[in-house]
Design a protein around this motif. Structure first.
Motif, mmCIF file in Angstrom:
data_model
loop_
_atom_site.group_PDB
_atom_site.id
_atom_site.type_symbol
_atom_site.label_atom_id
_atom_site.label_comp_id
_atom_site.label_asym_id
_atom_site.label_seq_id
_atom_site.Cartn_x
_atom_site.Cartn_y
_atom_site.Cartn_z
ATOM 1 N N GLY A 109 0.808 -1.219 0.000
ATOM 2 C CA GLY A 109 0.000 0.000 0.000
ATOM 3 C C GLY A 109 0.831 1.254 0.000
ATOM 4 N N THR A 110 0.157 2.385 0.154
ATOM 5 C CA THR A 110 0.777 3.704 0.144
ATOM 6 C C THR A 110 0.582 4.356 1.500
ATOM 7 O OG1 THR A 110 0.293 3.927 -2.214
ATOM 8 C CG2 THR A 110 0.829 5.947 -1.016
ATOM 9 N N LEU A 111 1.612 4.977 2.027
ATOM 10 C CA LEU A 111 1.529 5.617 3.332
ATOM 11 C C LEU A 111 0.477 6.720 3.341
ATOM 12 C CD1 LEU A 111 5.283 5.938 4.402
ATOM 13 C CD2 LEU A 111 3.550 4.427 5.383
ATOM 14 N N LEU A 112 -0.283 6.777 4.446
ATOM 15 C CA LEU A 112 -1.298 7.799 4.678
ATOM 16 C C LEU A 112 -2.427 7.754 3.663
ATOM 17 C CD1 LEU A 112 1.025 10.802 5.657
ATOM 18 C CD2 LEU A 112 0.017 9.055 7.128
ATOM 19 N N VAL A 113 -2.527 6.668 2.903
ATOM 20 C CA VAL A 113 -3.637 6.463 1.968
ATOM 21 C C VAL A 113 -4.342 5.175 2.373
ATOM 22 C CG1 VAL A 113 -4.296 6.036 -0.425
ATOM 23 C CG2 VAL A 113 -2.453 7.652 0.087
ATOM 24 N N LYS A 132 -10.496 0.774 2.169
ATOM 25 C CA LYS A 132 -10.983 1.289 3.434
ATOM 26 C C LYS A 132 -9.992 1.142 4.588
ATOM 27 C CE LYS A 132 -15.830 0.290 2.294
ATOM 28 N NZ LYS A 132 -17.039 -0.471 2.725
ATOM 29 N N ALA A 133 -9.170 0.121 4.573
ATOM 30 C CA ALA A 133 -8.323 -0.200 5.725
ATOM 31 C C ALA A 133 -7.258 0.860 5.970
ATOM 32 C CB ALA A 133 -7.661 -1.560 5.533
ATOM 33 N N SER A 134 -7.039 1.161 7.256
ATOM 34 C CA SER A 134 -5.973 2.092 7.639
ATOM 35 C C SER A 134 -4.684 1.367 7.977
ATOM 36 C CB SER A 134 -6.412 2.926 8.850
ATOM 37 O OG SER A 134 -7.562 3.681 8.566
ATOM 38 N N ALA A 135 -4.793 0.108 8.414
ATOM 39 C CA ALA A 135 -3.607 -0.669 8.792
ATOM 40 C C ALA A 135 -3.924 -2.146 8.655
ATOM 41 C CB ALA A 135 -3.177 -0.345 10.224
ATOM 42 N N VAL A 136 -2.868 -2.949 8.497
ATOM 43 C CA VAL A 136 -3.040 -4.406 8.399
ATOM 44 C C VAL A 136 -1.973 -5.089 9.242
ATOM 45 C CG1 VAL A 136 -4.013 -4.302 6.073
ATOM 46 C CG2 VAL A 136 -1.547 -4.638 6.361
ATOM 47 N N TRP A 137 -2.314 -6.308 9.711
ATOM 48 C CA TRP A 137 -1.366 -7.182 10.388
ATOM 49 C C TRP A 137 -1.383 -8.508 9.639
ATOM 50 C CZ3 TRP A 137 -4.511 -3.698 12.662
ATOM 51 C CH2 TRP A 137 -3.917 -2.770 13.532
ATOM 52 N N THR A 138 -0.217 -9.031 9.328
ATOM 53 C CA THR A 138 -0.122 -10.202 8.464
ATOM 54 C C THR A 138 0.362 -11.421 9.247
ATOM 55 O OG1 THR A 138 2.104 -9.462 7.814
ATOM 56 C CG2 THR A 138 0.269 -8.875 6.364
#
Length: 437
Positions: A109-113, A132-138
């Motif tokens: 992804g792209t930071l702050l997007v 929609k997601a602001s952050a993810v954990w993998t």
């Protein structure tokens, strides 16, 4: 004098023009010299299977079955594990790997997007997108994302990484302003670090509980139940919360004359006290002066490294609070996973591997020991033990259960990644792969 300055100016202009033409590939009057400048010597002896010079030093490298995933500052790329050849590349500010071996994907992804894209590591094709997601954990079986409708209305959702099928979802308060990109820090343990061996970026198992720090509180989520604990944990001013082994561990450090009074207590998801440590035993959370707890404890989701009042290190089962390994005076735990622990002797000249088990906490089984240089470092990575020794500089790969040498090379390079099939060495912009077969 004016004529001399004029001649110097022409020389400078000519040198600049030649540099531009050569660097852009328009004109190269010295092809042999230019090739020599851009060619590196072998980074290991015996040589690696392949060695490639990259455009820049990657931020992270992840080993997959047939590919290498390299995260750069502004892009992510995949390379062939067999040849080092680049397969694909795409712009991205962050990237991580999720899913089991047969369904592994790259999430970028792209930071702050808001949002991310899920990429097939073999082809570089985007298999799905999220906006929609602001952050993810993998993790190795799930991808957890957080998305917020308003600053105080967020949703935490777990998905099958490749398909995006929802596994569970639970509400949380506003998190979008404090968490973004991939794998923001949660309140668990941290791996034991090792000099010249990069941290592992392979997707690991999802912890039994997830601890999210939000506005001075800790929200604990159970992935098994797919829901958050009803009430958040509010740590005191001198309290640190650690979420590990399915427990919420409270570490309180109170200043006393000449030191700190540390009390460690673990509770289950209902708030019931499950275990507590004897007075004076701590989890190495205190760093710097005073009793401020700035550090997360070292270990895994199942075992934590603690320190006894007499200074000896001890390995604790995080769920039960039992000691599964107690070091002798001066010994240190240098690597640990859910089954084994590697311990350095007090003089630094020997490493010993133990198998630990909560069912027999007083009797860890010694598997093997090996003499090493006092400046050596070691880590467990992907089913092997990686030993970076000194005098001479070399990397040795060992079987964790027997200590048998699988491969040994002379090198000053850093170990970038390793698993049961091979080893990646990195030195500045050079990357080399060493297969164990």
């Amino acid at each position: 004098m004016a004529q001399a300055r004029s001649g110097t100016g022409w020389l400078v202009a000519a040198a600049v023009a030649m540099t531009v033409l050569v660097s852009t590939g328009v004109w190269n009057p010295f092809p042999g010299l230019w090739d020599w400048i851009n060619t590196s010597g072998p980074i290991a002896d015996p040589p690696t299977r392949w060695q490639e010079r990259l455009g820049g030093t990657p931020q992270t490298v992840t080993l997959l079955g047939d590919q290498l995933i390299l995260e750069h500052r502004d892009s992510v790329e995949a390379r062939s594990r067999a040849t080092g050849r680049r397969i694909w590349s795409t712009p991205a500010d962050w990237a991580a790997v999720a899913g089991p071996p047969e369904r592994t994907v790259v999430v970028a992804g792209t930071l702050l997007v808001k949002g991310y894209q899920v990429i097939d590591p073999a082809t570089g094709l985007v298999v799905r997108r999220d906006d929609k997601a602001s952050a993810v954990w993998t993790y190795d079986d799930q991808l957890v994302e957080v998305s917020c409708r308003t600053p105080q209305d967020c949703e935490l959702t777990a998905r099958e990484p490749a398909s995006g099928d929802e596994k569970w979802s639970t509400g949380l308060p506003g998190m979008g302003f404090v968490l973004f990109a991939d794998n923001p820090d949660l309140l668990g343990s941290v791996p034991v670090t090792a000099e010249r061996i990069a941290p592992s970026h392979q997707p690991g198992k999802m912890p039994q509980l997830l601890g999210f720090p939000v506005d001075g509180k800790v929200y604990v989520v159970s992935p098994a139940r797919g829901e958050a604990m009803r009430d958040p944990v509010e740590p005191g001013r001198r309290e640190r919360i650690i979420v590990a082994g399915g427990r919420v561990v409270h570490s309180v450090a109170t200043p006393r004359e000449g030191g700190c009074d540390v009390r460690v207590t673990a509770r289950d998801s209902t708030g019931t006290v499950v275990w507590s440590l004897p007075k004076g035993q701590h989890l190495r959370t205190i760093g710097g002066g005073g009793c401020d707890q700035r550090d997360q404890p070292a270990g895994t989701d199942t075992v934590l490294v603690s320190v006894l009042p007499d200074g000896r290190e001890q390995l604790l089962d995080a769920g039960l609070g039992k000691a599964v390994l107690t070091c002798a005076e001066g010994e240190h735990v240098v690597a640990v996973d859910s089954e084994r622990a590697l311990v350095r002797s007090a003089d630094g000249k020997k490493l010993t591997m133990y198998e630990h088990d909560a069912d027999r906490p007083a009797k860890p089984k010694q598997l093997w020991s090996r003499k090493v240089d006092p400046g050596a470092s070691a880590a467990m990575r992907g089913g092997v033990v990686v030993l970076v020794d000194r005098a001479p500089d070399r990397v040795i790969v060992l079987e964790p259960g027997t200590g048998r040498v699988r491969r040994e090379v002379k090198t000053e390079a850093e170990v970038v990644a390793a698993d049961a099939k091979g080893l990646l060495l990195g030195q500045r912009r050079d990357l080399g792969y060493l297969a164990f077969d």
